[in-house]
Design a protein around this motif. Structure first.
Motif, PDB file in Angstrom:
ATOM      1  N   GLN A  13       0.841  -1.190   0.000  1.00 33.61           N
ATOM      2  CA  GLN A  13       0.000   0.000   0.000  1.00 33.61           C
ATOM      3  C   GLN A  13       0.883   1.248   0.000  1.00 33.61           C
ATOM      4  O   GLN A  13       2.051   1.215   0.409  1.00 33.61           O
ATOM      5  N   ALA A  14       0.323   2.334  -0.470  1.00 38.66           N
ATOM      6  CA  ALA A  14       1.042   3.599  -0.469  1.00 38.66           C
ATOM      7  C   ALA A  14       1.560   3.907   0.935  1.00 38.66           C
ATOM      8  O   ALA A  14       0.846   3.692   1.935  1.00 38.66           O
ATOM      9  N   GLY A  15       2.792   4.389   0.997  1.00 36.27           N
ATOM     10  CA  GLY A  15       3.425   4.661   2.271  1.00 36.27           C
ATOM     11  C   GLY A  15       4.269   3.510   2.792  1.00 36.27           C
ATOM     12  O   GLY A  15       5.038   3.688   3.750  1.00 36.27           O
ATOM     13  N   ALA A  40       7.188   1.294 -16.386  1.00 37.57           N
ATOM     14  CA  ALA A  40       5.754   1.099 -16.209  1.00 37.57           C
ATOM     15  C   ALA A  40       5.125   0.814 -17.574  1.00 37.57           C
ATOM     16  O   ALA A  40       5.681   1.210 -18.608  1.00 37.57           O
ATOM     17  N   PRO A  41       3.976   0.155 -17.600  1.00 37.96           N
ATOM     18  CA  PRO A  41       3.323  -0.151 -18.888  1.00 37.96           C
ATOM     19  C   PRO A  41       3.094   1.107 -19.720  1.00 37.96           C
ATOM     20  O   PRO A  41       2.589   2.118 -19.206  1.00 37.96           O
ATOM     21  N   PRO A  87       1.803   5.250  -5.522  1.00 34.85           N
ATOM     22  CA  PRO A  87       1.264   4.485  -6.668  1.00 34.85           C
ATOM     23  C   PRO A  87       2.053   4.703  -7.947  1.00 34.85           C
ATOM     24  O   PRO A  87       2.174   3.775  -8.758  1.00 34.85           O
ATOM     25  N   GLU A  88       2.611   5.881  -8.124  1.00 30.21           N
ATOM     26  CA  GLU A  88       3.388   6.154  -9.342  1.00 30.21           C
ATOM     27  C   GLU A  88       4.735   5.439  -9.363  1.00 30.21           C
ATOM     28  O   GLU A  88       5.440   5.479 -10.375  1.00 30.21           O
ATOM     29  N   GLN A 119       8.617  -7.151 -10.187  1.00 26.22           N
ATOM     30  CA  GLN A 119       7.471  -6.252 -10.242  1.00 26.22           C
ATOM     31  C   GLN A 119       7.199  -5.611  -8.883  1.00 26.22           C
ATOM     32  O   GLN A 119       7.163  -6.300  -7.858  1.00 26.22           O
ATOM     33  N   VAL A 120       6.981  -4.311  -8.910  1.00 25.09           N
ATOM     34  CA  VAL A 120       6.568  -3.564  -7.722  1.00 25.09           C
ATOM     35  C   VAL A 120       5.217  -2.920  -8.026  1.00 25.09           C
ATOM     36  O   VAL A 120       5.073  -2.217  -9.027  1.00 25.09           O
TER      37      VAL A 120
END
Length: 124
Positions: A13-15, A40-41, A87-88, A119-120
């Motif tokens: 999760q973010a953070g 990223a895609p 998320p970015e 993958q992250v």
């Protein structure tokens, strides 16, 4: 022949935090500069952090203060500690090695050895 194998990716999760590892074989520690890249895609591969042959370090502006690149010379392992993930930051992460003295964040072609990636995924 340098072989690179990444590990440590996952979903957070973010953070949150993750630590990526890149195990290197066929590689003399002092003769290569190393880098972490991500893709990223639908986007181009971008440099995240790199360390040159005198262990000077560079970071992309987008990760400064959150990511830390380091090496364990005895184990021939390159690390990327990633904190305060966003998320970015979601992407496939690759490590790379170059026989050049310097390191580069702007030119993936600078490196001639690549791992297959890990993958992250960061969710909001």
């Amino acid at each position: 022949q340098v072989q690179l194998v990444e590990s440590g990716g996952g979903s957070v999760q973010a953070g949150g935090s993750l630590r990526l590892s890149c195990a290197a074989s066929g590689y003399t520690y002092s003769r290569y500069s190393m880098g972490w890249f991500r893709q990223a895609p639908g986007k181009e591969r971008e440099g995240v952090a790199c360390i040159d042959r005198v262990r000077s370090i560079r970071y992309a502006d987008s990760v400064k203060g959150r990511f830390t690149i380091s090496q364990d010379s005895a184990q021939n392992i390159l690390y990327l500690q990633m904190n305060s993930l966003k998320p970015e930051d979601t992407a496939m992460y690759y490590c790379a090695a170059s026989g050049r003295f310097d390191c580069s964040l702007g030119s993936p072609e600078f490196y001639n050895n690549w791992g297959r990636g890990t993958q992250v995924t960061v969710s909001s």
